[in-house]
Design a protein around this motif. Structure first.
Motif, PDB file in Angstrom:
ATOM      1  N   GLY A   1      -1.941  -1.647  -4.353  1.00 53.71           N
ATOM      2  CA  GLY A   1      -3.252  -1.933  -3.787  1.00 53.71           C
ATOM      3  C   GLY A   1      -3.845  -1.270  -2.714  1.00 53.71           C
ATOM      4  N   ALA A   2      -3.996  -1.448  -1.281  1.00 55.66           N
ATOM      5  CA  ALA A   2      -5.245  -0.821  -0.529  1.00 55.66           C
ATOM      6  C   ALA A   2      -4.580   0.224  -0.086  1.00 55.66           C
ATOM      7  CB  ALA A   2      -5.198  -1.656   0.779  1.00 55.66           C
ATOM      8  N   ASP A   3      -4.818   1.494  -0.520  1.00 58.58           N
ATOM      9  CA  ASP A   3      -3.717   3.016  -0.376  1.00 58.58           C
ATOM     10  C   ASP A   3      -4.665   3.778   0.521  1.00 58.58           C
ATOM     11  OD1 ASP A   3      -1.515   1.771  -1.951  1.00 58.58           O
ATOM     12  OD2 ASP A   3      -3.261   2.729  -3.873  1.00 58.58           O
ATOM     13  N   THR A   4      -3.064   4.956   0.903  1.00 57.60           N
ATOM     14  CA  THR A   4      -4.319   5.813   1.467  1.00 57.60           C
ATOM     15  C   THR A   4      -3.924   7.123   1.025  1.00 57.60           C
ATOM     16  OG1 THR A   4      -4.359   4.197   3.646  1.00 57.60           O
ATOM     17  CG2 THR A   4      -4.393   7.004   4.070  1.00 57.60           C
ATOM     18  N   VAL A   5      -4.601   8.383   0.913  1.00 56.40           N
ATOM     19  CA  VAL A   5      -4.583   9.395   0.473  1.00 56.40           C
ATOM     20  C   VAL A   5      -4.947  10.264   1.885  1.00 56.40           C
ATOM     21  CG1 VAL A   5      -6.268  11.051  -0.641  1.00 56.40           C
ATOM     22  CG2 VAL A   5      -5.300   8.827  -1.798  1.00 56.40           C
TER      23      VAL A   5
ATOM     24  N   ILE B   1      -7.220  10.808  -5.777  1.00 60.40           N
ATOM     25  CA  ILE B   1      -7.209   8.911  -6.087  1.00 60.40           C
ATOM     26  C   ILE B   1      -7.580   8.264  -7.431  1.00 60.40           C
ATOM     27  CG2 ILE B   1      -9.997   8.357  -6.537  1.00 60.40           C
ATOM     28  CD1 ILE B   1     -10.511  10.801  -4.628  1.00 60.40           C
ATOM     29  N   ARG B   2      -6.950   8.573  -8.584  1.00 56.15           N
ATOM     30  CA  ARG B   2      -6.680   8.289 -10.297  1.00 56.15           C
ATOM     31  C   ARG B   2      -5.146   7.740  -9.810  1.00 56.15           C
ATOM     32  NH1 ARG B   2      -9.088   8.208 -14.208  1.00 56.15           N
ATOM     33  NH2 ARG B   2      -6.575   9.036 -15.629  1.00 56.15           N
ATOM     34  N   ALA B   3      -4.264   8.566  -8.894  1.00 58.32           N
ATOM     35  CA  ALA B   3      -3.421   7.434  -8.506  1.00 58.32           C
ATOM     36  C   ALA B   3      -2.698   6.520  -8.251  1.00 58.32           C
ATOM     37  CB  ALA B   3      -1.958   8.288  -8.119  1.00 58.32           C
ATOM     38  N   ALA B   4      -4.168   5.599  -7.326  1.00 56.53           N
ATOM     39  CA  ALA B   4      -4.853   5.138  -6.182  1.00 56.53           C
ATOM     40  C   ALA B   4      -5.409   3.943  -6.880  1.00 56.53           C
ATOM     41  CB  ALA B   4      -4.821   5.140  -4.709  1.00 56.53           C
TER      42      ALA B   4
ATOM     43  N   ASP C   1      -9.685  -0.634  -3.479  1.00 56.06           N
ATOM     44  CA  ASP C   1      -9.603  -0.079  -2.384  1.00 56.06           C
ATOM     45  C   ASP C   1      -8.809   0.437  -2.126  1.00 56.06           C
ATOM     46  OD1 ASP C   1     -10.817  -2.630  -2.540  1.00 56.06           O
ATOM     47  OD2 ASP C   1      -9.152  -3.846  -2.140  1.00 56.06           O
ATOM     48  N   LEU C   2      -9.307   1.345  -0.966  1.00 53.22           N
ATOM     49  CA  LEU C   2      -8.783   3.088  -0.952  1.00 53.22           C
ATOM     50  C   LEU C   2      -9.333   3.356   0.754  1.00 53.22           C
ATOM     51  CD1 LEU C   2      -6.929   5.467  -1.629  1.00 53.22           C
ATOM     52  CD2 LEU C   2      -9.234   5.878  -2.639  1.00 53.22           C
ATOM     53  N   THR C   3      -8.275   4.150   1.596  1.00 50.39           N
ATOM     54  CA  THR C   3      -8.227   4.670   2.686  1.00 50.39           C
ATOM     55  C   THR C   3      -8.579   6.972   2.107  1.00 50.39           C
ATOM     56  OG1 THR C   3      -7.758   3.479   4.422  1.00 50.39           O
ATOM     57  CG2 THR C   3      -8.358   5.154   5.180  1.00 50.39           C
ATOM     58  N   ILE C   4      -9.108   7.674   2.436  1.00 47.17           N
ATOM     59  CA  ILE C   4      -9.114   8.648   2.522  1.00 47.17           C
ATOM     60  C   ILE C   4      -9.127   9.273   4.067  1.00 47.17           C
ATOM     61  CG2 ILE C   4     -10.136  10.923   1.285  1.00 47.17           C
ATOM     62  CD1 ILE C   4     -11.232   9.272  -0.948  1.00 47.17           C
ATOM     63  N   THR C   5      -8.538  10.383   4.291  1.00 46.88           N
ATOM     64  CA  THR C   5      -8.366  10.897   5.964  1.00 46.88           C
ATOM     65  C   THR C   5      -7.616  12.015   5.860  1.00 46.88           C
ATOM     66  OG1 THR C   5      -7.668  10.671   7.710  1.00 46.88           O
ATOM     67  CG2 THR C   5      -6.448   9.713   6.049  1.00 46.88           C
ATOM     68  N   GLY C   6      -8.929  12.660   6.527  1.00 46.97           N
ATOM     69  CA  GLY C   6      -8.097  14.297   6.566  1.00 46.97           C
ATOM     70  C   GLY C   6      -7.593  15.101   8.013  1.00 46.97           C
TER      71      GLY C   6
ATOM     72  N   PRO D   1       0.808  -1.472   0.060  1.00 47.26           N
ATOM     73  CA  PRO D   1      -0.188   0.366  -0.275  1.00 47.26           C
ATOM     74  C   PRO D   1       0.877   1.295   0.222  1.00 47.26           C
ATOM     75  CG  PRO D   1      -0.998  -1.723   1.510  1.00 47.26           C
ATOM     76  CD  PRO D   1       0.112  -2.033   1.357  1.00 47.26           C
ATOM     77  N   THR D   2       0.676   2.036  -0.492  1.00 51.33           N
ATOM     78  CA  THR D   2       0.924   3.146  -0.202  1.00 51.33           C
ATOM     79  C   THR D   2       0.081   4.156   0.237  1.00 51.33           C
ATOM     80  OG1 THR D   2       2.073   3.015  -2.906  1.00 51.33           O
ATOM     81  CG2 THR D   2       1.800   5.490  -2.264  1.00 51.33           C
ATOM     82  N   LEU D   3       1.296   5.651   0.664  1.00 50.96           N
ATOM     83  CA  LEU D   3       0.324   6.946   1.313  1.00 50.96           C
ATOM     84  C   LEU D   3       0.954   7.569   0.243  1.00 50.96           C
ATOM     85  CD1 LEU D   3      -0.350   8.042   3.592  1.00 50.96           C
ATOM     86  CD2 LEU D   3       1.652   8.649   3.917  1.00 50.96           C
ATOM     87  N   ILE D   4      -0.532   8.330  -0.069  1.00 48.75           N
ATOM     88  CA  ILE D   4      -0.460   9.035  -1.189  1.00 48.75           C
ATOM     89  C   ILE D   4      -0.701  10.837  -0.318  1.00 48.75           C
ATOM     90  CG2 ILE D   4      -1.101  10.648  -3.298  1.00 48.75           C
ATOM     91  CD1 ILE D   4      -2.192   7.070  -4.067  1.00 48.75           C
ATOM     92  N   THR D   5      -0.006  11.728  -0.433  1.00 52.27           N
ATOM     93  CA  THR D   5      -0.256  13.126   0.200  1.00 52.27           C
ATOM     94  C   THR D   5      -0.569  13.791  -0.247  1.00 52.27           C
ATOM     95  OG1 THR D   5       1.039  12.486   2.303  1.00 52.27           O
ATOM     96  CG2 THR D   5       0.449  14.975   2.102  1.00 52.27           C
TER      97      THR D   5
END
Length: 205
Positions: free
Chosen positions: A42-46, A25-28, A75-80, A1-5
């Protein structure tokens, strides 16, 4: 999984050395680098730092995240940084988030506001449309979102869990705050001043 900031508040997809929310989101989704956003795996986080992210690229009805709403196809987590700190604003041009397929998605620690679905088709969801995914929404405020048909805040058609979520001043024909047509669990959440023109001001299940 990748962390995308995400590092810009602009809604853009130009190759300019930034990583916008749309590009992240497109990169994920694509598991490939998009502008300055690293490739998903995989299951990334933005991650969205504090600030207001307003959607501005018009074009509802497109399902690859290029225009209108932010389409999730992995599969994705979006967190602020917190409900009062990170705000994703639909700008009234489309819904905000759309889980298109059978994906595991978590949205946390942010506010979703001013999403709008103006056509009375099969799906609504001014804030979030969960078409066929497993969606976990936690520590989120859904505020002033609108759907011409179902689910001003959230329109759920597969599996939804909400925990510490506030539905505030959302509007729809059916289910002003939330419309559920499948499986759902609600914990520690508030429905406040939502309006439906037909049934279920707060919740239509």
């Amino acid at each position: 999984p990748t962390l995308i900031t995400v590092n810009t508040f602009k809604d853009e997809k130009a190759v300019d050395g930034n990583c916008s929310l749309r590009e992240a989101i497109r990169a994920a989704n694509l598991d490939t680098q998009v502008d300055a956003c690293p490739a998903g795996s995989g299951a990334d986080t933005v991650y969205l730092p504090a600030g207001v992210y307003t959607l501005s690229i018009a074009g509802a009805g497109e399902d690859n995240g290029l225009t209108g709403d932010l389409d999730i196809l992995s599969d994705l987590t979006i967190t602020g940084a917190g409900e009062g700190a990170t705000i994703v604003d639909g700008g009234g041009l489309d819904r905000v988030f759309h889980i298109v397929g059978d994906y595991q998605v978590k949205i946390a620690s942010l506010t979703i506001r001013n999403g709008s679905v103006t056509t009375a088709g099969f799906y609504g969801g001014g804030g979030i449309l969960n078409q066929s995914g497993t969606l976990d929404v936690e520590r989120v405020v859904l505020q002033a979102n609108h759907a011409a048909n179902t689910g001003g805040g959230i329109d759920n058609h597969n599996y939804l869990k909400v925990n510490q979520v506030t539905f505030y001043k959302n509007t729809a024909e059916v289910g002003g705050g939330l419309f559920n047509d499948a499986q759902m669990s609600i914990f520690n959440s508030t429905f406040d001043q939502n309006i439906a023109s037909h049934t279920g001001g707060g919740l239509d299940n």
